[in-house]
Design a protein around this motif. Structure first.
Motif, mmCIF file in Angstrom:
data_model
loop_
_atom_site.group_PDB
_atom_site.id
_atom_site.type_symbol
_atom_site.label_atom_id
_atom_site.label_comp_id
_atom_site.label_asym_id
_atom_site.label_seq_id
_atom_site.Cartn_x
_atom_site.Cartn_y
_atom_site.Cartn_z
ATOM 1 N N GLU A 183 7.122 2.348 5.382
ATOM 2 C CA GLU A 183 8.191 1.482 4.728
ATOM 3 C C GLU A 183 9.006 0.883 5.904
ATOM 4 N N THR A 214 3.215 -1.742 -9.712
ATOM 5 C CA THR A 214 3.164 -3.029 -9.178
ATOM 6 C C THR A 214 2.009 -3.268 -8.228
ATOM 7 N N VAL A 215 1.472 -2.214 -7.798
ATOM 8 C CA VAL A 215 0.204 -2.687 -6.675
ATOM 9 C C VAL A 215 -0.859 -2.145 -7.248
ATOM 10 N N HIS A 216 -1.019 -1.183 -8.117
ATOM 11 C CA HIS A 216 -2.348 -0.819 -8.862
ATOM 12 C C HIS A 216 -2.322 -0.708 -10.218
ATOM 13 N N ARG A 253 -1.587 3.819 -1.269
ATOM 14 C CA ARG A 253 -1.977 3.009 -0.246
ATOM 15 C C ARG A 253 -2.009 1.542 -0.889
ATOM 16 N N ALA A 254 -1.957 0.586 -0.066
ATOM 17 C CA ALA A 254 -1.999 -0.870 -0.517
ATOM 18 C C ALA A 254 -3.269 -1.265 -1.273
ATOM 19 N N SER A 255 -4.589 -0.626 -0.723
ATOM 20 C CA SER A 255 -5.873 -0.867 -1.291
ATOM 21 C C SER A 255 -6.360 0.449 -1.706
ATOM 22 N N ARG A 261 6.869 -1.588 7.269
ATOM 23 C CA ARG A 261 6.923 -2.938 6.657
ATOM 24 C C ARG A 261 8.190 -3.655 6.892
ATOM 25 N N HIS A 299 5.899 3.690 -8.974
ATOM 26 C CA HIS A 299 6.528 2.236 -8.776
ATOM 27 C C HIS A 299 5.017 1.574 -8.138
ATOM 28 N N HIS A 300 4.417 2.246 -7.186
ATOM 29 C CA HIS A 300 3.032 1.614 -6.714
ATOM 30 C C HIS A 300 2.052 1.273 -7.879
#
Length: 466
Positions: A280, A93-95, A52-54, A283, A89-90
């Protein structure tokens, strides 16, 4: 092994053909034990937070720590869902703040590198096939993974590719068959005959652990949806994949195809990868997705239930950004939250299956879900005595040959080899087989609901055309 026996070993219940052992779609047994006594819900929540993004209301620091065994299980589940490169990858880069052990990050990184190398090889094969078709005047639409990995995901290494799926026109099937045979591909069935119950032919690439699936429509005819294939061709867009000019679905057709693929074709069993695909797509095409066209196609094709449930799951599980109000508008009047629970059971199922997955073929779920022996016998009889045209696709004999009668005996042998042991266990009221029977009933109920028509909430007529 004789050619007929070898082909027969890959058959499903009602004559639909399973891929050969080298294909990525081959699944492991109908029954099996779970993988242990770990906190599966906690592991799954960690996996979802990584996607998730968050990472949820508690944040990464508020999550319950995992044991070493739990982390190993998380990596295994990531591999099973075919999302290891995407998860890695997440996390990077995101978490980057999620407390992930270094050795686990290393394993995820290795999975990412392995997939990058694998996809490099696959795109090489895809380029050769697309160029061959282009040189011979055969238009083709690249479906699902091949387009998603190169054009939608941030990098082609982030999306695991299974088989190479192409859509061609029915009139070009004979030419495509000759071209693939000429380059050394091996068909998984002896006779490629277009019938009322099929929508694809599968070929194995020479000396490669890879299958090429040639479709002429996106769903088998058993599904009662009037998909406008010609409209999909008219809306297709040009794209360059593997260095070759080809066609891809427009964003709206691609989104609906993935919703149908997840819910109807696979019964949500592929796991989280398709939901990541949907996120994706939404997005990547946030600015140019024509939701009016999406609404119109949903209404014309009668696929509101499958689209609603798939998008709802994508939103809940991986945070897909569905436009505000769209799901409320699409919600079927007979929707029940138990369908969400049944679908999630399939997404996160941990059973080891050594035969045909129940969710892939509705007939198998229907067989095991039937409560009376008489009903099972009727279904078995129907699966045994297929139409001669269907038998001709499965066995090396023409449909009008007198030899076909002998191949019904071969089919009986094949069915008994595949399902006989499990049927005997069911007759003896084996505990595991009783659980399979209950799963069959649940899946049949879910499938029946997904394929039925019904009004959307508040409208009385379904989804507005926009």
């Amino acid at each position: 092994m004789e050619k007929s026996s070898k082909a027969a070993a890959t058959r499903s219940w009602f004559g639909q053909v399973e891929p050969m052992p080298g294909c990525s779609k081959c699944r492991p047994s109908i029954t099996g034990e779970g993988v242990g006594t770990m906190n599966h819900a906690q592991i799954d929540e960690w996996l979802l937070n990584g996607l998730r993004a968050s990472p949820g209301p508690a944040g990464g620091g508020g999550m319950t720590p995992l044991s070493e065994a739990d982390w190993e299980e998380l990596v295994q589940q990531s591999d099973r869902h075919r999302i290891t490169p995407y998860l890695y990858h997440h996390l990077r880069t995101v978490h980057p703040d999620l407390p992930t052990p270094p050795d686990i990050v290393g394993k995820l990184r290795q999975g990412h590198l392995d997939n990058a190398a694998r996809n490099l090889r696959l795109y090489g094969h895809l380029g050769k096939i697309l160029q061959l078709l282009r040189d011979n005047g055969v238009p083709a639409i690249a479906l699902k993974g091949a387009y998603l990995a190169e054009q939608v995901y941030a990098h082609r290494a982030l999306r695991y590719l299974g088989d190479l799926d192409l859509l061609v026109r029915k009139d070009d099937l004979e030419k495509v068959d000759a071209l693939l045979l000429g380059m050394g591909c091996r068909p998984t069935i002896p006779n490629r005959i277009v019938g009322p119950d099929n929508n694809e032919f599968v070929y194995e690439m020479p000396r490669r652990d890879l299958c090429v699936e040639i479709h002429w429509r996106i769903l088998p005819p058993q599904f009662p949806f009037p998909i406008d294939t010609e409209g999909q061709w008219n809306r297709a867009r040009p794209a360059v994949l593997a260095g070759v000019e080809t066609l891809v679905f427009c964003p709206e057709d691609l989104l609906l195809h993935l919703c149908l693929h997840a819910g109807c074709t696979h019964g949500f069993e592929p796991g989280l990868r398709l939901f990541c695909d949907i996120r994706e797509i939404l997005r990547h095409h946030e600015a140019d997705m024509d939701w009016g066209l999406v609404r119109r196609l949903i209404q014309e094709w009668g696929i509101g239930k499958s689209v609603y449930l798939t998008l709802k799951l994508a939103q809940e599980l991986v945070g897909a950004r569905v436009p505000g109000g769209f799901l409320e508008e699409l919600r079927p009047g007979d929707f029940d939250e138990r369908y969400v629970a049944l679908a999630k059971d399939q997404v996160f199922a941990r059973k080891v299956r050594t035969g045909q997955p129940l969710s892939m073929w509705p007939a198998v779920a229907q067989f095991w879900g039937a409560t009376r022996l008489r009903d099972k016998v009727k279904l078995f009889w129907k699966g045994l005595f297929l139409p001669r045209e269907s038998m001709a696709r499965l066995y090396p004999v023409p449909a009008d040959s007198w030899k076909m009668n002998f191949y019904y005996a071969v089919r009986l042998r094949d069915l008994l080899r595949t399902y006989g042991r499990d049927a005997w266990r069911w007759l003896r009221r084996d505990k595991d087989m009783q659980a399979v029977a209950q799963e069959g009933r649940d899946l049949t109920a879910l499938k029946d609901w997904l394929m039925s028509s019904g009004p959307a909430a508040g409208s009385g007529e379904g989804v507005r055309a926009g």
